[in-house]
Design an enzyme around this catalytic site. Structure first.
Site, PDB file in Angstrom:
ATOM      1  N   CYS A 139      54.264   9.992 -41.655  1.00 56.66           N
ATOM      2  CA  CYS A 139      53.864   9.306 -40.428  1.00 56.66           C
ATOM      3  C   CYS A 139      52.931  10.157 -39.552  1.00 56.66           C
ATOM      4  O   CYS A 139      51.776  10.341 -39.884  1.00 56.66           O
ATOM      5  CB  CYS A 139      55.128   8.860 -39.687  1.00 56.66           C
ATOM      6  N   HIS A 140      53.420  10.684 -38.431  1.00 52.36           N
ATOM      7  CA  HIS A 140      52.608  11.563 -37.585  1.00 52.36           C
ATOM      8  C   HIS A 140      52.805  13.034 -37.937  1.00 52.36           C
ATOM      9  O   HIS A 140      52.206  13.917 -37.319  1.00 52.36           O
ATOM     10  CB  HIS A 140      52.934  11.328 -36.109  1.00 52.36           C
ATOM     11  N   GLU A 171      47.629   2.776 -34.460  1.00 53.89           N
ATOM     12  CA  GLU A 171      47.805   3.172 -33.054  1.00 53.89           C
ATOM     13  C   GLU A 171      47.195   2.110 -32.136  1.00 53.89           C
ATOM     14  O   GLU A 171      47.788   1.733 -31.123  1.00 53.89           O
ATOM     15  CB  GLU A 171      47.137   4.528 -32.771  1.00 53.89           C
TER      16      GLU A 171
END
Length: 198
Positions: A139-140, A171
């Site tokens: 993910c991030h 996002e």
């Protein structure tokens, strides 16, 4: 020599508000819990660490769509092995990275804040990589790669590689780009492009 069957899951120490201050981001719980369970079941000894030894749970990760069933039971049980390790995490600076064969960066949007400059976590990842281990993220989590180098070449370990991560398009779809930009960091796709990854 094969890498040690010992894994370190990195946890973001950061927290921040999203959606005009209505919600708080931090660790996305299942992004640490699921790999923890899989690795333990595969016979790994698993530790958790964050840059500061602290964490904040992400609001979205606690919603029923994302945390339910056995996962919710584990989260609510402060005596579960996962919660014991999470709630008593060491600072990454106090961890010996040479003992791990796998480094995994869990995330949450907050990882965009602290991972790029999390030098102690990055040092552990570099040591795992140098010893022929696995360095991974979700993910991030790729924000951790901002300053992880292959010690043999001096180049970013993701240069020339394909990686997975949260897209800039996603996002924008969530409607939080203005919040994220206010933090002053890069999005995952931007970081990958800068470091020569796809």
């Amino acid at each position: 020599m094969s890498p040690a069957r010992k894994a370190l899951i990195s946890i973001t120490s950061a927290s921040a508000s999203l959606f005009n201050g209505k919600e708080t981001t931090g660790l996305f719980i299942s992004e640490a819990l699921h790999p923890y369970n899989v690795l333990v079941a595969a016979g790994f000894e698993v530790d958790l660490a964050s840059e500061t030894g602290s964490y904040t749970p992400d609001w979205l990760s606690q919603q029923p769509d994302f945390l339910n069933g056995e996962d919710l039971k584990t989260w609510n049980d402060v005596n579960s092995s996962f919660r014991q390790k999470l709630d008593n995490m060491p600072k990454a600076a106090d961890v010996d990275g040479t003992q791990y064969g796998l480094f995994y960066a869990s995330a949450g949007h907050a990882a965009l804040i602290d991972y790029p400059t999390a030098t102690s976590l990055q040092k552990i990842a570099e040591q795992v990589w140098a010893n022929g281990g696995v360095v991974s993220s979700v993910c991030h989590g790729p924000a951790i790669f901002a300053n992880i180098l292959d010690q043999s070449t001096g180049e970013p370990i993701i240069k020339g590689r394909r990686i997975t991560g949260f897209t800039t398009e996603a996002e924008n779809t969530m409607g939080i780009m203005s919040d994220l930009r206010s933090w002053g960091g890069e999005m995952v796709e931007e970081l990958a492009a800068r470091l020569g990854a796809t």
